[in-house]
Design a protein around this motif. Sequence first.
Motif, PDB file in Angstrom:
ATOM      1  N   UNK A  80      43.271  28.623  93.417  1.00  0.00           N
ATOM      2  CA  UNK A  80      42.144  29.546  93.229  1.00  0.00           C
ATOM      3  C   UNK A  80      41.024  28.940  92.397  1.00  0.00           C
ATOM      4  N   UNK A  81      40.958  27.607  92.371  1.00  0.00           N
ATOM      5  CA  UNK A  81      39.858  26.880  91.728  1.00  0.00           C
ATOM      6  C   UNK A  81      39.318  25.882  92.739  1.00  0.00           C
ATOM      7  N   UNK A  82      37.993  25.858  92.916  1.00  0.00           N
ATOM      8  CA  UNK A  82      37.374  24.926  93.857  1.00  0.00           C
ATOM      9  C   UNK A  82      37.724  23.495  93.452  1.00  0.00           C
ATOM     10  N   UNK A  83      38.240  22.732  94.401  1.00  0.00           N
ATOM     11  CA  UNK A  83      38.713  21.381  94.101  1.00  0.00           C
ATOM     12  C   UNK A  83      37.588  20.356  94.156  1.00  0.00           C
ATOM     13  N   UNK A  84      37.534  19.476  93.149  1.00  0.00           N
ATOM     14  CA  UNK A  84      36.635  18.332  93.199  1.00  0.00           C
ATOM     15  C   UNK A  84      37.391  17.177  93.855  1.00  0.00           C
ATOM     16  N   UNK A  85      36.809  16.612  94.912  1.00  0.00           N
ATOM     17  CA  UNK A  85      37.477  15.557  95.657  1.00  0.00           C
ATOM     18  C   UNK A  85      37.015  14.161  95.230  1.00  0.00           C
ATOM     19  N   UNK A  86      35.740  13.996  94.932  1.00  0.00           N
ATOM     20  CA  UNK A  86      35.180  12.701  94.506  1.00  0.00           C
ATOM     21  C   UNK A  86      33.936  12.936  93.674  1.00  0.00           C
ATOM     22  N   UNK A  87      33.477  11.886  93.006  1.00  0.00           N
ATOM     23  CA  UNK A  87      32.144  11.905  92.400  1.00  0.00           C
ATOM     24  C   UNK A  87      31.664  10.465  92.282  1.00  0.00           C
ATOM     25  N   UNK A  88      30.345  10.286  92.320  1.00  0.00           N
ATOM     26  CA  UNK A  88      29.783   8.944  92.164  1.00  0.00           C
ATOM     27  C   UNK A  88      28.320   9.066  91.746  1.00  0.00           C
ATOM     28  N   UNK A  89      27.796   7.989  91.148  1.00  0.00           N
ATOM     29  CA  UNK A  89      26.417   7.947  90.685  1.00  0.00           C
ATOM     30  C   UNK A  89      25.642   6.946  91.534  1.00  0.00           C
ATOM     31  N   UNK A  90      24.373   7.253  91.857  1.00  0.00           N
ATOM     32  CA  UNK A  90      23.551   6.334  92.637  1.00  0.00           C
ATOM     33  C   UNK A  90      22.079   6.612  92.393  1.00  0.00           C
ATOM     34  N   UNK A  91      21.354   5.593  91.909  1.00  0.00           N
ATOM     35  CA  UNK A  91      19.897   5.671  91.710  1.00  0.00           C
ATOM     36  C   UNK A  91      19.479   6.930  90.947  1.00  0.00           C
ATOM     37  N   UNK A  92      20.102   7.131  89.805  1.00  0.00           N
ATOM     38  CA  UNK A  92      19.719   8.236  88.929  1.00  0.00           C
ATOM     39  C   UNK A  92      20.247   9.593  89.355  1.00  0.00           C
ATOM     40  N   UNK A  93      21.028   9.631  90.401  1.00  0.00           N
ATOM     41  CA  UNK A  93      21.593  10.904  90.865  1.00  0.00           C
ATOM     42  C   UNK A  93      23.111  10.875  90.757  1.00  0.00           C
ATOM     43  N   UNK A  94      23.661  12.045  90.430  1.00  0.00           N
ATOM     44  CA  UNK A  94      25.112  12.195  90.346  1.00  0.00           C
ATOM     45  C   UNK A  94      25.550  13.056  91.520  1.00  0.00           C
ATOM     46  N   UNK A  95      26.502  12.580  92.273  1.00  0.00           N
ATOM     47  CA  UNK A  95      27.005  13.302  93.440  1.00  0.00           C
ATOM     48  C   UNK A  95      28.436  13.767  93.165  1.00  0.00           C
ATOM     49  N   UNK A  96      28.655  15.080  93.286  1.00  0.00           N
ATOM     50  CA  UNK A  96      29.989  15.641  93.103  1.00  0.00           C
ATOM     51  C   UNK A  96      30.458  16.195  94.441  1.00  0.00           C
ATOM     52  N   UNK A  97      31.529  15.622  94.965  1.00  0.00           N
ATOM     53  CA  UNK A  97      32.068  16.033  96.263  1.00  0.00           C
ATOM     54  C   UNK A  97      33.129  17.106  96.037  1.00  0.00           C
ATOM     55  N   UNK A  98      32.859  18.289  96.577  1.00  0.00           N
ATOM     56  CA  UNK A  98      33.722  19.444  96.333  1.00  0.00           C
ATOM     57  C   UNK A  98      34.351  19.945  97.636  1.00  0.00           C
ATOM     58  N   UNK A  99      35.416  20.701  97.475  1.00  0.00           N
ATOM     59  CA  UNK A  99      36.006  21.440  98.595  1.00  0.00           C
ATOM     60  C   UNK A  99      34.943  22.370  99.171  1.00  0.00           C
ATOM     61  N   UNK A 100      34.826  22.413 100.494  1.00  0.00           N
ATOM     62  CA  UNK A 100      33.837  23.285 101.131  1.00  0.00           C
ATOM     63  C   UNK A 100      34.431  24.672 101.352  1.00  0.00           C
ATOM     64  N   UNK A 101      33.758  25.691 100.835  1.00  0.00           N
ATOM     65  CA  UNK A 101      34.214  27.078 100.964  1.00  0.00           C
ATOM     66  C   UNK A 101      33.381  27.763 102.047  1.00  0.00           C
TER      67      UNK A 101
END
Length: 481
Positions: A80-101
């Motif tokens: 019952x908590x949205x899962x974080x699958x990955x994260x990475x940084x690129x050119x000043x941006x932070x990308x958080x890959x989450x479970x799609x609801x």
Amino acid sequence: MTTQLNKSKGENMGLPTLNDYLILEKIGTGSYATVHRAVRKGGNREVVAIKCVDSTILSKSAIDNLLTEINLLQILKHNNIVEMKDFFWHEGRIYIVMEYCDGGDLSSFIKRKSQLPETICRKFLQQLALALRYLRSHDVCHLDLKPQNLLLTRKPVLTLKVGDFGFAQYLSTSESKFTMCGSPLYMAPEILLRREYDARVDLWSVGVIMYECLFGKAPYSSSSLEELVEKIKSCKTIEIPKGCSVSPECKNLLMSLLKHDPNERLSFDDFFAHEFLDLAHAPTEENHEKAIALIQSAVKADTEGDIEEAFHLYSEALRYFIPQLTNEADHDRRKHLRVRVNEYINRAEKLKAMCMAGNSGKLESSGRKELLQGTSFGYQELRILSKSTTDMASALEMGEVGEQYLAEGNYDLALEKLRACLGILVPLINKEPPGRRRELLNQQIEIWLTQAESIKGLLATRAVDDSPKESKHLQDQCVLQ
């Protein structure tokens, strides 16, 4: 944790990059972030949600919050908590890959329906409570619970998941904070008024969410922040809207959560144990094992002729099995479980009829034979001894009426009467001096407590017929956002 985050900066170390995903569409926009639906390239082409944060415009505190969120999501793993699958940084941006609801959020769900039936509200609150119980076991306080942060998935079954941990912190009920955070409409009074607060602020937010689910609006809906603050300051009484009605258990939980003074507010332990939520019988793997063990004990008692014990065990097992049945998504498993549950229901009903008719069978289990055989004479003696205490005499009459309703199969009224009589008798026995009357009263209370629990099991069986219709209703109301 910092070292762990730093490793994710390197894109030449086999870690995920934006090139590993195909961006499909933008599904959300905030002041410093956008959320996209995307597909992971290769493999099973998993659909995910990618949160893109422009770190160049963030303050130091905002970056710290983001890093705390990432670190927490690496640790927190719960259905019952949205899962974080990955994260990475690129050119000043932070990308958080989450479970799609795929079901959007609870806010949109409520707006489509205006207000939710109590049964559906209970399902969502039960799932939220399971998530919060897990967070409390890790001393995590969310600090921004609101319908927009509660996401829904439709497969395999409609499930609520807590998301957006941007304000979350490690915080126990014995630690205090002063930092202003959260969304004003769902913010606990102690935060809004800039007072010291602890983890109990999440419980106020749950109360506001519950209120909005039931009645379609927050209890302190206001046109401005100033108006909201004034309502909070004045401790304006929160009332059930005119023309609306909820069960006593639902109202008790709602009003216990919405206490302005955190010291008067329901505790986490009492929240998790509240009758309206009934977490003790939630559809979890652990509870499935309990249900199987109860059925095995019921069959054993039934075989040995202890029909009273068998009836109570079957009834209690059904309180575990019914939520499992209504939550089962696999058609074949659901069909198999439904057949078994119907068998248990039928057997419990037959045993109940035998008990009510006084057919006590062999009754060879330890202690119960004497208890049942002494019930009739002992009860009459108790009635005589209770005449000098008006409340006790009245409560015993209520209990008798409850037993009559049970014999007739009117479970709602039976439970109502037994609850009423026990609500009087339980406090009385604590004041009762040692002696024959106390002994008989204690015996009768035990009998009616057991009967009340059995009735709850029989009432739960209604969900067997209602669940397919309700499940379809839930799915129909849930749309892609």
